[in-house]
Design an enzyme around this catalytic site. Structure first.
Site, short mmCIF file in Angstrom:
data_model
loop_
_atom_site.label_atom_id
_atom_site.label_comp_id
_atom_site.label_asym_id
_atom_site.label_seq_id
_atom_site.Cartn_x
_atom_site.Cartn_y
_atom_site.Cartn_z
N ASP A 193 0.84 -1.21 0.00
CA ASP A 193 0.00 0.00 0.00
C ASP A 193 0.88 1.25 0.00
O ASP A 193 0.37 2.37 -0.09
CB ASP A 193 -1.00 -0.01 1.17
CG ASP A 193 -0.32 -0.05 2.52
OD1 ASP A 193 0.91 -0.19 2.58
OD2 ASP A 193 -1.04 0.05 3.54
N SER A 194 2.20 1.06 0.03
CA SER A 194 3.13 2.17 -0.20
C SER A 194 2.86 2.80 -1.57
O SER A 194 3.32 3.90 -1.85
CB SER A 194 4.58 1.68 -0.14
OG SER A 194 4.76 0.57 -0.97
N ASP A 209 -1.09 -6.12 -0.21
CA ASP A 209 -1.48 -5.54 1.08
C ASP A 209 -2.98 -5.32 1.21
O ASP A 209 -3.62 -4.84 0.26
CB ASP A 209 -0.82 -4.15 1.23
CG ASP A 209 0.51 -4.21 1.93
OD1 ASP A 209 0.85 -5.26 2.51
OD2 ASP A 209 1.23 -3.19 1.90
N LYS A 213 -1.18 -9.47 2.90
CA LYS A 213 -0.41 -8.98 4.06
C LYS A 213 -1.28 -7.98 4.81
O LYS A 213 -1.95 -7.17 4.17
CB LYS A 213 0.90 -8.33 3.59
CG LYS A 213 1.70 -7.69 4.73
CD LYS A 213 3.14 -7.38 4.33
CE LYS A 213 3.34 -6.09 3.59
NZ LYS A 213 2.95 -4.87 4.34
N GLU A 243 -1.21 -5.39 8.51
CA GLU A 243 -0.39 -4.82 9.58
C GLU A 243 -1.04 -5.12 10.92
O GLU A 243 -2.18 -4.69 11.15
CB GLU A 243 -0.24 -3.31 9.37
CG GLU A 243 0.57 -2.97 8.14
CD GLU A 243 0.74 -1.46 7.94
OE1 GLU A 243 0.44 -0.67 8.86
OE2 GLU A 243 1.20 -1.08 6.84
N GLU A 245 9.34 -4.39 10.11
CA GLU A 245 9.77 -3.07 9.59
C GLU A 245 10.36 -2.21 10.71
O GLU A 245 9.76 -2.05 11.77
CB GLU A 245 8.59 -2.35 8.93
CG GLU A 245 9.00 -0.97 8.42
CD GLU A 245 8.03 -0.33 7.43
OE1 GLU A 245 7.04 -0.97 7.03
OE2 GLU A 245 8.30 0.83 7.05
O1 KIV Z 1 3.57 -1.15 1.61
C1 KIV Z 1 4.74 -1.52 1.52
O2 KIV Z 1 5.42 -1.30 0.53
C2 KIV Z 1 5.32 -2.23 2.64
C3 KIV Z 1 6.82 -2.22 2.72
C4 KIV Z 1 7.25 -1.02 3.47
C5 KIV Z 1 7.34 -3.44 3.27
O3 KIV Z 1 4.64 -2.75 3.45
#
Ligand code: KIV
Length: 287
Positions: free
Chosen positions: A44-45, A83, A113, A115, A182
């Protein structure tokens, strides 16, 4: 051969490091896949590096599905991990399972994924029960940036460090197939990697993790937003792109581009006829 969660487990067993990079589009995913990157993370970056937001908070399920589909098309061998964005799983376990399913069915992801540590074990358990593999992202959780008051290294004091160890043990017990760590001290990440049987993938977590991940714009010097101590530049692609864009502008302005080799030809006879019919003095249509 397509990588799967078994590939990750085998890597840990054989003490071979796992490589992961973020990817958000077909072309880049294919380049990474062809370069032998094990896993592509549709992070989600993308909210920050692709959409220009200040954080990942505003990223939607639709954003994630859109980019995940494109990456999956380019990933012949690499494992695709996508994510769950902010508020797509926090609201209930039902939402977590439902949205994880959307990332798999519509986004063509192989793994999702999220968090969270101890507080999200029920979510991890139920997503896993729906036959969807989950990676748990602990340590610095960028979706919690508002609660944390910024992007800060986690686990520096005893209580916080212990809590991260407890998070790791809890998510493993809940069924997570891997842990993303992280921004935690290297020694803490090494201890966690030794304690758990599932692979750990680190970003800003030192060499003791079972694998590493970077945001590709960081490792190619393409992004000048939040800069991180851990983000090594492997190739100055950002500068090379700017150089290419500048040269394009110059060549167009100076009429060096397009050159004859970039043009399509037409028979002189046809052109002469057209020129006679359509001189500057004869611009009428339908004659
Ligand atoms: O969203 C993302 O790119 C991430 C990385 C910082 C691992 O979770």
């Amino acid at each position: 051969m397509k990588n799967t969660i078994i590939t990750l487990q085998k890597r840990k067993q054989n003490r071979q490091k796992i490589t992961m990079l973020t990817a958000y589009d077909y072309t880049t995913a294919k380049l990474m896949d062809e370069s032998g990157v094990d896993c592509l993370l549709v992070g989600d970056s993308l909210g920050m590096v692709m959409l220009g937001y200040d954080s990942t908070i505003s990223v939607t399920m639709e954003d994630m599905i859109h980019h995940s589909k494109a990456v999956a098309k380019g990933a012949k061998s690499a494992l695709v991990v996508t994510d769950l964005p902010f508020m797509s799983y926090h609201t209930s376990v039902y939402d977590a399972v439902y949205n994880a399913g959307r990332l798999i069915k519509e986004g063509q992801a192989q793994v999702v994924k999220l968090e969270g540590g101890q507080a999200f074990c029920e979510h991890i358990k139920m997503i896993t029960q729906a036959s969807i593999p989950v990676i748990a992202h602990i340590g610095l959780m960028p979706q919690s940036v508002l609660a944390l008051g910024g992007f800060k290294v986690q686990g520096k004091d005893y209580q916080n460090a212990k809590n991260i160890v407890l998070d790791a043990l809890a998510v493993e017990h809940a069924g997570a197939v891997a842990i993303l760590l992280e921004c935690v001290p290297a020694a803490l990440a090494k201890l966690i990697s030794e304690l758990v049987n599932i692979p750990t993938i680190g970003i800003g977590a030192g060499v003791g993790c079972d694998g590493q991940v970077l945001v590709y714009q960081d490792m190619l010097s393409m992004y000048d937003g939040v800069s991180s101590k851990f983000a090594k530049s492997f190739a100055p692609i950002g500068e090379q792109m700017k150089q290419g864009f500048r040269q394009y502008c110059q060549e167009v302005t100076e009429q060096q581009f397009p050159a004859p080799i970039h043009e399509f030809a037409i028979d002189d006879e046809i052109m002469n006829k057209l020129k006679k019919e359509f001189s500057a003095n004869n611009r009428s249509i339908g004659k």
